[in-house]
Design a protein around this motif. Structure first.
Motif, PDB file in Angstrom:
ATOM      1  N   ALA A 144      23.997 132.665  -9.710  1.00  0.00           N
ATOM      2  CA  ALA A 144      24.054 131.962  -8.421  1.00  0.00           C
ATOM      3  C   ALA A 144      25.069 130.818  -8.522  1.00  0.00           C
ATOM      4  O   ALA A 144      25.461 130.420  -9.612  1.00  0.00           O
ATOM      5  N   ARG A 145      25.464 130.294  -7.363  1.00  0.00           N
ATOM      6  CA  ARG A 145      26.532 129.292  -7.355  1.00  0.00           C
ATOM      7  C   ARG A 145      26.112 127.999  -8.070  1.00  0.00           C
ATOM      8  O   ARG A 145      26.961 127.314  -8.653  1.00  0.00           O
ATOM      9  N   LEU A 169      30.881 125.489 -14.860  1.00  0.00           N
ATOM     10  CA  LEU A 169      32.260 125.024 -14.712  1.00  0.00           C
ATOM     11  C   LEU A 169      32.370 123.518 -14.969  1.00  0.00           C
ATOM     12  O   LEU A 169      33.354 123.047 -15.534  1.00  0.00           O
ATOM     13  N   ALA A 170      31.322 122.754 -14.562  1.00  0.00           N
ATOM     14  CA  ALA A 170      31.372 121.300 -14.728  1.00  0.00           C
ATOM     15  C   ALA A 170      31.462 120.919 -16.203  1.00  0.00           C
ATOM     16  O   ALA A 170      32.021 119.888 -16.550  1.00  0.00           O
ATOM     17  N   LEU A 172      39.218 125.487  -7.706  1.00  0.00           N
ATOM     18  CA  LEU A 172      39.957 126.750  -7.543  1.00  0.00           C
ATOM     19  C   LEU A 172      39.144 127.914  -8.104  1.00  0.00           C
ATOM     20  O   LEU A 172      39.034 128.979  -7.489  1.00  0.00           O
ATOM     21  N   VAL A 173      38.569 127.690  -9.291  1.00  0.00           N
ATOM     22  CA  VAL A 173      37.819 128.772  -9.937  1.00  0.00           C
ATOM     23  C   VAL A 173      36.507 129.030  -9.195  1.00  0.00           C
ATOM     24  O   VAL A 173      36.106 130.175  -9.008  1.00  0.00           O
ATOM     25  N   ASP A 174      35.861 127.950  -8.732  1.00  0.00           N
ATOM     26  CA  ASP A 174      34.624 128.123  -7.947  1.00  0.00           C
ATOM     27  C   ASP A 174      34.900 129.009  -6.735  1.00  0.00           C
ATOM     28  O   ASP A 174      34.140 129.941  -6.447  1.00  0.00           O
ATOM     29  N   ALA A 194      40.098 135.343 -12.818  1.00  0.00           N
ATOM     30  CA  ALA A 194      39.358 134.180 -12.320  1.00  0.00           C
ATOM     31  C   ALA A 194      38.245 134.586 -11.366  1.00  0.00           C
ATOM     32  O   ALA A 194      37.345 133.794 -11.080  1.00  0.00           O
ATOM     33  N   GLN A 195      38.296 135.817 -10.849  1.00  0.00           N
ATOM     34  CA  GLN A 195      37.261 136.279  -9.915  1.00  0.00           C
ATOM     35  C   GLN A 195      36.128 137.010 -10.637  1.00  0.00           C
ATOM     36  O   GLN A 195      35.165 137.410 -10.007  1.00  0.00           O
ATOM     37  N   ASN A 196      36.301 137.207 -11.932  1.00  0.00           N
ATOM     38  CA  ASN A 196      35.322 137.961 -12.713  1.00  0.00           C
ATOM     39  C   ASN A 196      34.341 136.989 -13.357  1.00  0.00           C
ATOM     40  O   ASN A 196      34.638 136.360 -14.370  1.00  0.00           O
ATOM     41  N   GLU A 197      33.166 136.854 -12.741  1.00  0.00           N
ATOM     42  CA  GLU A 197      32.281 135.767 -13.186  1.00  0.00           C
ATOM     43  C   GLU A 197      31.797 135.958 -14.618  1.00  0.00           C
ATOM     44  O   GLU A 197      31.646 134.994 -15.352  1.00  0.00           O
TER      45      GLU A 197
END
Lengths: 138, 400
Positions: B225-226, B233-234, B326-328, B344-347
């Motif tokens: 999930a986001r 990412l943080a 950008l990555v988010d 970058a779209q491949n989580e």
């Protein structure tokens, strides 16, 4: 509590010392350092997410007259949490509330406002007005 | 696979002693204090706090010193330290809208309410090495002592507590005197300005008591999930995120980004302490936030709206939060019905490789003894070569 949290240990100690020797009190919870998971919000205003942890220290003291004060501060300084808890307990005591407000919280708040005002002015000096240039005909 | 080995204690002890010496460097050169590192290498400390995922400037400075300036090693030290402490709980979500702003810019709007404030930025510097900084003390700071004594300020511990700004005039010009009101103007979020007209997707606040994913407590599973993606990412490696963000700009998952707003400043952290009965203010932390505005998304039922990518991290770390945003946004490809075209779209790829402590652990473990493993490989390769040689021999005999 916000004012105490923002103050330095030395500032609180000096301000409390001005009140004279503190009344009898015990630490009902000795200073303990741990972590608080700091949360942000998705997009700044959306659902919460875990940003990362911060060190924090807490302490609780009780005056002989019964008031319990809590100190919760960022960082690992047990003395600061203890002093903040003592100030919080004294503030709740009718005998000390006025003195704490006038000699501890008031001066610390004024000092923090002065710091903030300076920082805001420094920031304001870097305010810019961008203007876009119209390109020539050719 | 590596296996345990014994022996070498004396060599290891000596290596560690040598490391101590090298860390200290030439004893004729004064030793760095943690205050010096925290104040003068502030952005190194910020990076250690962000990627170490632990807000504590003093610990970050200590880690930078102990790691001899190796920031990934320093981040590792901080991550190890945090495991020794109990967790009191989670804070109330910080309100970046109420930030005490020290820098705020928008590349999308020229004139925005509250204005653009540059704050302490490298932007617009010429990137020419300033040789005067090599002199000690730096000429620009030499006025400080004189001016302070003229104004009757001593050096007693309470005359200037840590965190107080230096005296005016210390940096040649008194910046505060140029504005001189001590007030801050309201600075609404750029995304709110667009949101008022419905031009940008909203960020739903979520249900009040919904659990918040925490990858320090439960292993990451996919799809994530986001909230978990943003946590990852943080604390993710700045270099890795920078490269991935850059890759989206170069076409590997293009998102057409605008830096809607970048803001830097201090926010209050509040903690709901059960025994106190209300959310207690713990103090303020510095964070950087980036709102990236990206190209439209719409459907047969929804008119097109700008989409958003979000970056937030501890300390002053603009490059990091821009890359994060950008990555988010790139990682939202599935949510927004976009075809995944770039890494970058491949989580799974991004989130599994963003952590530099995990990455350095696995890469650097190759240094550890793999003697048994390698012996078996040696036996295997010798046998294969012997078999091929034997087969060749048989063929030649048959031909003869």
């Amino acid at each position: 509590m916000a004012v105490l949290a923002q103050a330095t240990t030395d500032e609180i100690a000096a301000a409390l010392a001005a009140l004279g020797p503190p009344p009898a009190h015990v630490e009902v919870r000795p200073a303990e350092t741990g972590l608080v998971m700091v949360r942000g919000r998705i997009g700044g205003d959306g659902a919460p997410f875990n940003l990362g942890e911060a060190t924090a220290t807490r302490c609780a003291v009780q005056l002989a007259s019964g008031e319990i004060g809590f100190g919760y501060v960022l960082g690992r300084d047990g003395d600061k949490a203890r002093l903040a808890a003592l100030a919080d307990a004294l503030w709740q005591s009718a005998d000390y509330q006025m003195a704490v407000e006038q000699n501890v919280v008031g001066p610390l708040r004024a000092r923090q406002h002065a710091r903030l005002a300076r920082s805001r002015d420094e920031t304001a000096a870097t305010k810019v007005d961008f203007f876009t240039l119209v390109r020539g005909d050719n | 696979m590596y296996v345990a080995v014994k022996g070498g204690e004396r060599a290891i002890d000596n290596a560690h002693r040598l490391l101590e010496q090298k860390r200290r460097g030439d004893p004729a050169v004064p030793e760095l204090t943690l205050e010096q590192i925290s104040e003068q290498l502030a952005l190194a400390c910020d990076r250690v706090m962000a990627e170490g995922s632990l807000y504590d400037r003093e610990l970050a400075a200590l880690a930078v010193k102990q790691a001899r300036g190796d920031l990934v090693e320093a981040i590792f030290l901080v991550r190890a330290y945090r495991t020794t402490l109990p967790r009191f709980g989670a804070s109330e979500p910080i309100d970046t809208g109420a930030m005490e702003i020290r820098r705020r810019i928008s590349a999308a709007f020229k004139d925005l309410p509250g204005g653009q404030v540059l704050g302490p930025t490298f932007d617009y510097t010429h990137r020419l090495l300033d040789t005067t900084l090599g002199e000690s003390p730096s000429p620009r700071l030499r006025g400080e002592g004189r001016e302070r004594s003229e104004r009757g300020e001593g050096d007693s511990p309470h005359s200037r507590a840590p965190g107080d700004p230096p005296s005016p005039g210390a940096f040649g010009a008194d910046l505060s005197a140029q504005a001189g009101r001590g007030e801050s103007s309201a600075m609404p979020r750029v995304t709110d300005i667009l949101g008022n007209d419905g031009l940008i997707e909203p960020c739903p606040p979520g249900e009040a008591d919904a659990p918040v994913g925490d990858l320090t407590r439960a292993p990451l599973t996919f799809p994530a999930a986001r909230d978990l993606r943003l946590q990852n990412l943080a604390r993710g490696d700045e270099g890795f995120l920078l490269a991935l963000g850059y890759s989206t700009q170069r076409g590997y998952g293009r998102t057409h980004p605008f830096a809607g707003e970048i803001r830097l400043g201090e926010v209050e952290v509040e903690f709901m302490a059960e025994e106190v009965g209300f959310a207690v203010p713990l103090g303020a932390i510095t964070v950087t936030e980036c709102q990236m505005i990206n190209q439209f998304h719409g459907s047969s039922t929804e008119p097109p709206q700008f989409t958003r990518g979000y970056g937030l991290a501890f300390g002053h770390c603009e490059r990091k939060v821009m890359a994060m945003a950008l990555v988010d946004r790139a990682l939202r490809a599935d949510d927004l019905g976009e075809e995944r075209k770039g890494p970058a779209q491949n989580e799974e790829f991004v989130l599994s490789h963003s952590d530099n402590v995990q990455a350095t652990g696995f890469v650097e473990h190759l240094k550890l003894p793999h003697y048994v493993d390698f012996q078996s490989e040696l036996v295997l390769i010798r046998r294969m070569r012997a078999e091929i040689a034997a087969a060749g021999e048989t063929q030649r005999e048959a031909a003869e």
